[in-house]
Design an enzyme around this catalytic site. Structure first.
Site, short mmCIF file in Angstrom:
data_model
loop_
_atom_site.label_atom_id
_atom_site.label_comp_id
_atom_site.label_asym_id
_atom_site.label_seq_id
_atom_site.Cartn_x
_atom_site.Cartn_y
_atom_site.Cartn_z
CE1 TYR A 152 -3.72 2.66 0.51
CE2 TYR A 152 -2.25 3.75 1.95
CZ TYR A 152 -3.22 3.50 1.04
OH TYR A 152 -3.91 4.82 1.21
CG ASP A 253 5.35 4.06 1.20
OD1 ASP A 253 6.00 4.61 2.27
OD2 ASP A 253 5.01 4.27 0.49
CE LYS A 282 -0.27 6.10 8.04
NZ LYS A 282 -0.20 5.30 5.97
C1 LIG Z 1 -0.60 6.29 5.17
C2 LIG Z 1 0.34 5.64 3.99
C3 LIG Z 1 0.65 6.06 2.56
C4 LIG Z 1 -0.02 7.61 1.78
O1 LIG Z 1 -0.12 8.39 3.64
P1 LIG Z 1 -1.81 9.21 3.48
O2 LIG Z 1 -0.53 10.57 4.28
O3 LIG Z 1 -2.58 8.76 3.33
O4 LIG Z 1 -1.18 10.18 1.64
C5 LIG Z 1 1.92 5.82 2.16
N1 LIG Z 1 1.94 4.54 1.97
C6 LIG Z 1 2.37 4.10 3.38
C7 LIG Z 1 3.30 2.93 3.62
C8 LIG Z 1 1.18 4.25 3.96
O5 LIG Z 1 1.07 3.42 5.13
#
Ligand SMILES: *Cc1c(COP(=O)(O)O)cnc(C)c1O
Length: 434
Positions: A152, A253, A282
């Site tokens: 994700y 990520d 986050k």
């Molecule tokens: C939450 C998340 C995103 C997206 O971040 P947003 O601030 O919600 O746009 C992307 N990659 C990972 C791994 C995430 O947990």
């Protein structure tokens, strides 16, 4: 529980019900959201005065808990100076101060920083940088990304295109998104000996597609919103070697894993690697404000300078927002000043003990814990309304999805609070309580 629908309890809730979309919901929402009027420590305070232990840390971001004096003070001091100025042609100490701190803590070699306004945007910027990198290198045909099933990476277009193509709602847009390549999700739990064969499927795909690939994008050690799955650091180290062997960019990520969640400040550290591009978000501001970062090596940023555009082609209105940057710096200082490793270890121990009973339930497929993350994977999808009722009756805020009941709590959660979270999760899994 009263018979009256919760959303009619006050005028503002009626407005919410009639006009406001919530994440991934219909309008009006099928299940009324809980009204929150305050938050303090590890608890949310509801309109009727009830307090719920927040087992979600506001989607994994509020690592220190709420209403932290150090972060409040930093925010107020910055507000008195300025809340925002544009970053085009202007700069400020708030951005430089955050950059200085990030450079001290991220894996060595990541030296060029883009401060974006959300995680998804940070992923878009990472992918744009990778595309521009290959354009500048005279290999524009390298424009596909290799991603992983159960991954994700966010809700914007490029981010959706590299997220799991089957689960979630991204398949609604399937034929409108850039077409990427997908490797099977890593099958190598972190607590079992690593079998190098786990790398074979991704190695074969890279071999096959190398000429078309710009890079590989992966969540280090924890696949979050795509399935809450954990994998062995040796897999990530092996992936780094594969990328090097084929000249591919590795995009990590760490939007979910950054800032201590897995027991190291960044999950990459456990594999001993530096990605070419790193995404953070986050927990970057301790859950106070939206802010994210894309970091690249000098090799990447220097290559972009030499490309057709000569620039990294992105620039959001609220780029490097000074208020968010100042709070992020204060959050990093607060994290590093405290004993976060001990807290994460304590949470891991507490979650292991507290969730163990669920493993014996016939309705449960697997219980797994990694760092400050605890997961009960069910055999069947969880009934969200019923799960929420059970959890709130137990004084806990949980937000299961699919077959997953999980917690990613604030680090200061006490052992007693941890036990209550685990009890609520086990009650949902066994279908009791409420
Ligand atoms: C939450 C998340 C995103 C997206 O971040 P947003 O601030 O919600 O746009 C992307 N990659 C990972 C791994 C995430 O947990």
């Amino acid at each position: 529980m009263t018979a009256e629908p919760a959303h009619l309890a006050s005028p503002w809730q009626a407005i919410d019900h009639a006009h406001l979309w919530h994440p991934y919901t219909s309008l009006p929402a099928a299940v009324a959201p809980l009204p929150v009027v305050g938050a303090e420590g590890c608890e949310l305070i509801l309109a009727d005065g009830r307090r719920l232990i927040d087992a979600m840390a506001s989607w994994w971001s509020a690592i220190h808990g709420y209403n932290q004096p150090a972060l409040n003070d930093a925010a107020q001091a910055q507000l008195a100076r300025m809340s925002h100025v544009m970053f085009g042609g202007l700069t400020h100490p708030a951005a430089a101060g955050l950059a200085e701190r990030l450079l001290r803590i991220v894996p060595a070699g990541l030296e060029s920083i883009f401060l974006a306004d959300s995680g998804s945007v940070a992923v878009e910027v990472a992918i744009k940088a990778a595309m521009q990198y290959w354009q500048a290198a005279g290999q524009p045909q390298r424009r596909r990304l290799l991603a992983f099933r159960h991954g994700y990476h966010g809700d914007t277009c490029w981010a959706m295109s590299v997220s799991d193509p089957a689960n979630g709602m991204h398949r609604l847009y399937a034929d409108m998104l850039p077409q990427q390549r997908f490797a099977p999700a890593p099958q190598c739990p972190p607590d079992a000996p690593f079998e190098p064969a786990a790398l074979e499927p991704v190695a074969a795909l890279i071999e096959q597609e190398a000429d078309e690939l710009a890079g590989v994008i992966i969540e280090p050690l924890v696949q979050g919103a795509g399935g809450m799955r954990f994998y062995h650091p040796a897999f990530l180290a092996g992936l780094r070697r594969l990328c090097d062997a084929h000249g591919l960019l590795l995009i990590c990520d760490e939007i979910a894993t950054g800032f201590g969640r897995t027991g190291t400040l960044f999950a990459c550290e456990q594999a001993g690697i530096t990605p070419d591009i790193l995404c953070l978000g986050k927990a970057l501001t301790g859950g106070y404000l939206t802010l994210a970062a894309t970091l690249t090596t000098r090799a990447v940023s220097a290559r972009l300078n030499g490309g057709e555009a000569g620039v990294l082609m992105h620039g959001p209105t609220f780029m490097a927002n000074p208020l968010a940057c100042t709070i992020a710096s204060a959050s990093i200082d607060l994290l590093l000043a405290g004993d976060w490793q001990a807290r994460v270890r304590r949470l891991e121990t507490g979650l292991r003990a507290g969730l163990a009973p669920a493993a014996a339930l016939p309705s449960v497929r697997e219980v797994r814990v990694f760092g400050a993350i605890g997961v009960i994977e069910m055999q069947a999808p969880v009934d969200m309304a019923r799960a929420t009722a059970i959890a709130t009756a137990a004084g806990v805020w949980l937000r299961p999805f699919g077959r997953l009941i999980y917690t990613m709590p604030p680090y200061p959660l006490t052992p007693v609070q941890t036990e209550r979270v685990c009890e609520a999760m086990c009650a949902i899994a066994s279908g009791t309580g409420g």
